[in-house]
Design an enzyme around this catalytic site. Sequence first.
Site, short mmCIF file in Angstrom:
data_model
loop_
_atom_site.label_atom_id
_atom_site.label_comp_id
_atom_site.label_asym_id
_atom_site.label_seq_id
_atom_site.Cartn_x
_atom_site.Cartn_y
_atom_site.Cartn_z
N PRO A 295 40.48 40.41 -23.10
CA PRO A 295 41.09 42.05 -22.76
C PRO A 295 41.18 41.94 -21.40
CG PRO A 295 38.48 41.47 -22.71
CD PRO A 295 39.28 40.34 -23.02
N CYS A 365 66.88 53.52 -5.18
CA CYS A 365 67.79 53.80 -4.68
C CYS A 365 68.65 53.84 -6.22
CB CYS A 365 69.03 52.84 -4.72
SG CYS A 365 68.58 54.35 -2.76
N TYR A 395 48.86 46.74 -15.39
CA TYR A 395 49.78 45.85 -14.56
C TYR A 395 50.71 47.40 -13.98
CZ TYR A 395 48.84 43.66 -19.07
OH TYR A 395 47.91 42.37 -19.41
#
Length: 436
Positions: A295, A365, A395
Amino acid sequence: MKNELICDNLSVNAEGHLCLAGQDTTALAQKYGTPLYLLDEDRIRANCRMYKGAADAAFDGRFRLFYASKAASFKQIYRVMREEEMGVDLVSSGEIFTAKEAGFPLENALFHSNNKTDEDIAFAMDCEVGFFVADNEEELYAIEREAERRDARQKVLLRLTPGIDPHTFAAVTTGKVDSKFGTAIETGQAEQVTKIALSLPHVRLCGYHCHIGSQIFETDALLRAADTMLSFIARMKQTLGLVTEILDLGGGLGVRYTPEDPTIDIPAALAGLGLAMRRTALRLGIDLPVIALEPGRSIVADAGMTLYTVGTRKHIPGYRDYVSVDGGMTDNIRHALYGSRYTLLPADNMTAPRDLVCTVVGRCCESGDILQERVKLPSGIRRGDLLACLTTGAYHYSMASNYNRLPRPAVVMLAGGDSRVAVRRETPEDLTRLDV
Ligand SMILES: *Cc1c(COP(=O)(O)O)cnc(C)c1O
């Protein structure tokens, strides 16, 4: 609006400030600056213990847990995993190095990746990483060569693709036959690679691995994958006399990012898996191997939160409202990459009515630098106010970049009512450190 506090480590205090692990996020933003990653260490430990208890019950004590450290990788995480007696799954020399620097006992680690370079393989053997998960035939030969040079015998699991599609997002589906990961059972290549592994004197084949994907809420796909793997294991016993010691079913159980997301009861899911697998093993006439799980997200995601300071606001009549923050795709690439949904909250003003529907954007940008669309915020929100993005423990820091030469945020860990920096905020000097 009531269930927007999607995890029980979230609360609102008397001043109307959002709290994580009981700590006031407004005070934390003042102390450490923004953008800021917060991680509730107590929650991470509780998640590890929940998994341990659940796997112990589901697999009669015959299990191993490897935290998939690509979800969040820095020294303090590996210290926590060592203290919680978790194994870790590592995917590069960089992760191996970080774990080693943190004093993590690497015999309790797995080395993944679909393309380990010869340098990676040598480094991992230098560090005595316990298990290599070999992706394919070519890699087996590379492992054999390096182990032979050292006159060693390397423990190996073979990564197979069981041909299961968990029907989550395509970019996080990994167990189909047509995949860059693993060796397919369907094509006969898995059996072929098994024979090769058994013929290599410096490889000790300990078992098999599969990982069907991420954000899995329906255990049905996991059950089918386990079934396919056990059938393959039974066939290898019949045809080659191979007794499989370890079956690693990967990670991938889902977490909630929004109040609309389903909840998964992990102990119940593992109990169901254990029961089904014992039945299947009995039917196939094999002993159930030690079951390993990896996990990642479900260990760290709900421990995390990102804090931002609001900057420019823009109203385009007839179109929409934009609210920009002092971070963006550099600290959260997931919306741009996968269209991921998030819960964003006005952390310093949780009690005001949310009468503005807006798009929250970052400062890069890039038009795709969007954190979330259709976010409800107080219409009075303005420059200097605080915004929290929930469930960013997995993540986010590990996928962060320096695009536009933005320094990566600090990671602050919350434990036992205290906070401390686990990763320093990058400085302008850090950004030019490697420039010659
Ligand atoms: C990413 C990954 C995991 C962890 O997946 P989560 O969705 O974070 O639980 C486990 N095993 C392998 C091989 C992976 O690639």
